[in-house]
Design a protein around this motif. Sequence first.
Motif, PDB file in Angstrom:
ATOM      1  N   THR A  68      -7.873   2.484 -78.847  1.00 49.99           N
ATOM      2  CA  THR A  68      -6.923   3.411 -78.217  1.00 49.99           C
ATOM      3  C   THR A  68      -6.520   2.823 -76.863  1.00 49.99           C
ATOM      4  O   THR A  68      -6.929   1.711 -76.510  1.00 49.99           O
ATOM      5  N   GLY A  69      -5.790   3.603 -76.081  1.00 45.42           N
ATOM      6  CA  GLY A  69      -5.392   3.145 -74.752  1.00 45.42           C
ATOM      7  C   GLY A  69      -6.597   2.766 -73.901  1.00 45.42           C
ATOM      8  O   GLY A  69      -6.566   1.773 -73.160  1.00 45.42           O
ATOM      9  N   THR A  70      -7.666   3.519 -74.027  1.00 47.91           N
ATOM     10  CA  THR A  70      -8.874   3.259 -73.237  1.00 47.91           C
ATOM     11  C   THR A  70      -9.460   1.878 -73.567  1.00 47.91           C
ATOM     12  O   THR A  70      -9.893   1.147 -72.676  1.00 47.91           O
ATOM     13  N   TRP A  73      -7.279  -0.771 -72.032  1.00 50.87           N
ATOM     14  CA  TRP A  73      -7.644  -0.975 -70.616  1.00 50.87           C
ATOM     15  C   TRP A  73      -8.792  -1.984 -70.508  1.00 50.87           C
ATOM     16  O   TRP A  73      -8.748  -2.924 -69.710  1.00 50.87           O
ATOM     17  N   PHE A  95      -5.212  10.060 -65.523  1.00 50.91           N
ATOM     18  CA  PHE A  95      -5.371   8.817 -66.287  1.00 50.91           C
ATOM     19  C   PHE A  95      -5.643   7.626 -65.372  1.00 50.91           C
ATOM     20  O   PHE A  95      -6.439   6.743 -65.715  1.00 50.91           O
ATOM     21  N   VAL A 144      -1.054   2.355 -63.192  1.00 54.42           N
ATOM     22  CA  VAL A 144      -0.576   3.111 -64.352  1.00 54.42           C
ATOM     23  C   VAL A 144       0.927   3.308 -64.145  1.00 54.42           C
ATOM     24  O   VAL A 144       1.333   3.934 -63.161  1.00 54.42           O
ATOM     25  N   ASN A 146       3.143   5.041 -65.811  1.00 53.58           N
ATOM     26  CA  ASN A 146       3.552   6.450 -65.891  1.00 53.58           C
ATOM     27  C   ASN A 146       2.290   7.316 -65.977  1.00 53.58           C
ATOM     28  O   ASN A 146       1.576   7.262 -66.976  1.00 53.58           O
ATOM     29  N   THR A 148       0.532  10.226 -66.900  1.00 50.42           N
ATOM     30  CA  THR A 148       0.861  11.267 -67.881  1.00 50.42           C
ATOM     31  C   THR A 148       0.406  12.659 -67.440  1.00 50.42           C
ATOM     32  O   THR A 148       0.908  13.666 -67.921  1.00 50.42           O
ATOM     33  N   ASP A 175      -0.898  -0.375 -67.017  1.00 52.55           N
ATOM     34  CA  ASP A 175      -1.042   0.597 -68.096  1.00 52.55           C
ATOM     35  C   ASP A 175       0.359   1.119 -68.433  1.00 52.55           C
ATOM     36  O   ASP A 175       0.985   1.807 -67.625  1.00 52.55           O
ATOM     37  N   VAL A 177       0.853   2.953 -71.200  1.00 48.17           N
ATOM     38  CA  VAL A 177       0.542   3.803 -72.358  1.00 48.17           C
ATOM     39  C   VAL A 177       1.614   4.870 -72.590  1.00 48.17           C
ATOM     40  O   VAL A 177       2.053   5.067 -73.720  1.00 48.17           O
ATOM     41  N   SER A 178       2.037   5.545 -71.525  1.00 49.32           N
ATOM     42  CA  SER A 178       3.092   6.549 -71.755  1.00 49.32           C
ATOM     43  C   SER A 178       4.440   6.068 -71.222  1.00 49.32           C
ATOM     44  O   SER A 178       5.283   6.868 -70.831  1.00 49.32           O
ATOM     45  N   GLN A 200      -0.106   5.872 -80.355  1.00 50.35           N
ATOM     46  CA  GLN A 200       0.232   7.303 -80.538  1.00 50.35           C
ATOM     47  C   GLN A 200       1.217   7.838 -79.524  1.00 50.35           C
ATOM     48  O   GLN A 200       1.547   9.018 -79.542  1.00 50.35           O
ATOM     49  N   LYS A 201       1.707   6.973 -78.647  1.00 54.30           N
ATOM     50  CA  LYS A 201       2.652   7.447 -77.634  1.00 54.30           C
ATOM     51  C   LYS A 201       4.078   7.145 -78.102  1.00 54.30           C
ATOM     52  O   LYS A 201       4.434   7.536 -79.193  1.00 54.30           O
TER      53      LYS A 201
HETATM   54  N1  PLP Z   1      -3.295   5.823 -69.995  1.00 51.72           N
HETATM   55  C1  PLP Z   1      -2.409   6.819 -70.011  1.00 51.72           C
HETATM   56  C2  PLP Z   1      -1.240   6.750 -69.075  1.00 51.72           C
HETATM   57  C3  PLP Z   1      -2.552   7.882 -70.895  1.00 51.72           C
HETATM   58  O1  PLP Z   1      -1.658   8.867 -70.909  1.00 51.72           O
HETATM   59  C4  PLP Z   1      -3.668   7.902 -71.765  1.00 51.72           C
HETATM   60  C5  PLP Z   1      -3.863   8.996 -72.703  1.00 51.72           C
HETATM   61  O2  PLP Z   1      -3.131   9.957 -72.753  1.00 51.72           O
HETATM   62  C6  PLP Z   1      -4.581   6.849 -71.699  1.00 51.72           C
HETATM   63  C7  PLP Z   1      -4.347   5.819 -70.821  1.00 51.72           C
HETATM   64  C8  PLP Z   1      -5.777   6.822 -72.575  1.00 51.72           C
HETATM   65  O3  PLP Z   1      -5.392   6.547 -73.872  1.00 51.72           O
HETATM   66  P1  PLP Z   1      -6.292   6.940 -75.115  1.00 51.72           P
HETATM   67  O4  PLP Z   1      -6.503   8.408 -75.081  1.00 51.72           O
HETATM   68  O5  PLP Z   1      -5.464   6.466 -76.273  1.00 51.72           O
HETATM   69  O6  PLP Z   1      -7.564   6.180 -75.007  1.00 51.72           O
END
Ligand code: PLP
Length: 401
Positions: A68-70, A73, A95, A144, A146, A148, A175, A177-178, A200-201
Amino acid sequence: MDYVYGPGRNHLFVPGPVNIPEQVTRAMNRNNEDYRSPAIPALTKVLLEDVKKIFKTTSGTPFLIPTTGTGAWESALTNTLSPGDRIVSFLIGQFSLLWIDQQQRLNFNVDVVESDWGQGANLDILASKIGEDKSHTIKAVCIVHNETATGVTNNLATVRKILDHYQHPALFLVDGVSSVCALDFRMDEWGIDVALTGSQKALSLPTGMGIVCASPKALEASKTAKSVRVFFDWNDYLKFYKLGTYWPYTPSIQLLYGLRAALDLIFEEGLDNVIARHGRLAKATRVAVEAWGLKNCTQKEEWFSDTVTAVIVPSYIDSSEIVRRAWKQYNLSLGLGLNKVAGKVFRIGHLGNVNELQLLGCLAGVEMVLKDVGYPVKLGSGVAAASAYLQNSTPLIPSRI
Ligand code: PLP
């Protein structure tokens, strides 16, 4: 039997996970395959080329990681840095807080630059830290794009300008992710060393794929970075890239086909049109919020996010009740306020595969819930403002012209 069945489509307006388009669902509805057969490497090879386009890079090397995003990272940090390395990181919301927590737990020496939640990263402080760091003790700037949790977009071009102005060699880790596939994102132009996102974003896939893209400088750094890494080691991927088999471990076959379909849809619409659509839906959301007489959590226009809007509610209302009620009564999913802004804001996610009329449905639902929880909103006010804006600004659908 679906124990939480609600008739019709759920209006999914959390800022991820987002709606999955039918074309993607259908593309993923398939059997497993032998990933060592020639078919999967052939599919992967083209995906790796195509995925670079969403980061706007030609020189980057992408990794499609089952995570996932985590995890993305962690992949970015552990492949490029060594324990004890000094990094600068900005705390502006939940985040960025979680990423900083990860950075600290991985034993980096983190200079945390904190701002109020609702503000962007303090780039003046970055400039002074970079300017003072004549001996280049800062190894990376992590940001980051954006946030979130608050709907704040940071200015990445300015970060690059600061690093260039002082000719500072720190790695630039972002990051996305969003933001990637929704906001203007230019990996090569902004000299980003590692960019990352999650499936998933804005890509509108199921959760489960972290996409990380490394610049040549980041790949070079990975040769000497001493952080322990096993599952996330880029080198394992690179070995298999060279062999042309691509996978050091089992990929999700379904997600690969889903990614193919998701990219095809994005390219058919045109990435720049996708970005413009996000701008339009975000603006429509903001005019609705204004018409309701409510405030955006984001304190300045320059930070307004085009993927998520966090709306501040009056102190006599618990924003969590809005989210609960929206789901229970109207089959509408909104984002909760997180951590410091829990109970104070609710979030409308407007990212991924979503269109104008879906958004108007969401805004109508928000109005009804606001009224339900005792906020004196005029029903139709936000929808009227948003639709007036959209009616004037929505172009023909690119593939139907
Ligand atoms: N970074 C941002 C900006 C996010 O919005 C999120 C999750 O919403 C994450 C990282 C973490 O991603 P994940 O929940 O897929 O591990």
